[in-house]
Design a protein around this motif. Structure first.
Motif, short mmCIF file in Angstrom:
data_model
loop_
_atom_site.label_atom_id
_atom_site.label_comp_id
_atom_site.label_asym_id
_atom_site.label_seq_id
_atom_site.Cartn_x
_atom_site.Cartn_y
_atom_site.Cartn_z
N LEU A 140 0.99 -3.60 0.06
CA LEU A 140 2.27 -3.87 0.72
C LEU A 140 2.16 -3.61 2.22
N GLU A 141 1.55 -2.50 2.59
CA GLU A 141 1.37 -2.19 4.01
C GLU A 141 0.52 -3.25 4.69
N ARG A 144 2.57 -6.61 4.96
CA ARG A 144 3.73 -6.57 5.85
C ARG A 144 3.35 -6.80 7.31
N SER A 147 3.77 -10.62 6.85
CA SER A 147 5.16 -10.98 6.62
C SER A 147 5.97 -9.74 6.30
N ALA A 148 7.03 -9.51 7.08
CA ALA A 148 7.92 -8.38 6.83
C ALA A 148 8.70 -8.55 5.54
N LYS A 149 8.69 -9.75 4.98
CA LYS A 149 9.42 -10.03 3.75
C LYS A 149 8.58 -9.76 2.50
N SER A 150 7.39 -9.20 2.66
CA SER A 150 6.59 -8.81 1.51
C SER A 150 7.32 -7.72 0.73
#
Length: 254
Positions: A140-141, A144, A147-150
């Motif tokens: 996730l890190e 992101r 894409s900040a929408k992950s």
């Protein structure tokens, strides 16, 4: 981070370029078609591999971005053990297909991508799933930064997202083609429908779809529906689609 890209198609190209732009080192690009591997590897400043057994075992991340039916073959032939996290990019394939690797997960972009069309990934949702919490958080890190929408999800949620994406993308597009064919038969331009297509797409950005549903089925206009059905009798495929979608609109009215 050092990365191996397995695949040279649409998803592999877009995610590979995104990683490269962030400064990650793409060590290798694998494809059975060496020309395709060469084309992507040249962009990513990576080595080309067309035999899975020649893939390095020391990368930090192995991104399997191939057709769903090809994932198992990659998994079976990829050197084991490998140092890094092995991920696939499928919306439908279960995470457990990778279970015999020490570290594994999924990075699924909920978007239709084409390598010949430039697309920014920054607003595309990526469904992230890891074999455990630590891997999920690491992936996730990582994503992101692209894409900040992950977001984190499990396999069932990812499958639901994939199915829903098929409805809004693939199924809507084939309905556009059906409408195109209907217009062509009457010597009408498909351009006449583009304003209403755009309006529909804009409406669902701000509203729940059923709240902005319109048309004869929503109004209970049975006479218009009968005229439509009569017109469509000449094409049983179009008729069946119309009938089923009309029934679904009526069912959702409540």
């Amino acid at each position: 981070m050092t990365i191996v890209i397995l695949g040279s198609g649409n998803v592999a190209t877009h995610i590979g370029k995104a990683f490269h732009a962030l400064g990650h080192q793409i060590l290798q690009v694998y494809s059975r078609d060496k020309a395709n591997a060469n084309a992507l590897a040249s962009v990513l400043n990576a080595d080309t591999v067309d035999v899975v057994s020649e893939i390095t075992d020391s990368a930090d991340l192995y991104l399997i971005a191939v057709a769903d039916q090809a994932i198992q073959q990659i998994v079976d032939t990829l050197p084991k053990p490998v140092k890094g996290i092995v991920v696939h990019c499928s919306g439908a394939a279960d995470i457990n297909i990778l279970a015999h690797f020490p570290l594994y997960g999924v990075v699924y972009p909920a978007q239709s991508l084409r390598k010949d069309i430039s697309t920014s990934l920054k607003n595309i949702p990526f469904g992230i799933e890891g074999a455990n919490t630590e891997i999920s958080d690491r992936l996730l890190e990582l994503m992101r930064h692209i894409s900040a929408k992950s977001f984190l999800c499990d396999s069932e949620q990812r499958l639901a997202l994939h199915i829903a994406a098929v409805f809004v993308n693939n199924f809507s597009n084939v309905l556009f083609q059906t409408a195109y064919n209907i217009m062509q038969e009457q010597n009408l331009s498909f351009d006449l429908l583009k304003p209403i297509i755009l309006e529909t797409a804009q409406n669902v950005q701000k509203h729940i779809p059923k709240d902005v549903q319109t048309g004869p089925a929503m109004r209970g206009d049975t006479e218009t529906i009968k005229k439509h059905l009569q017109f469509l009798m000449k094409n049983p495929y179009w008729l069946k689609i119309y009938q089923q979608l009309t029934e679904e609109i009526i069912r959702n009215k409540g």
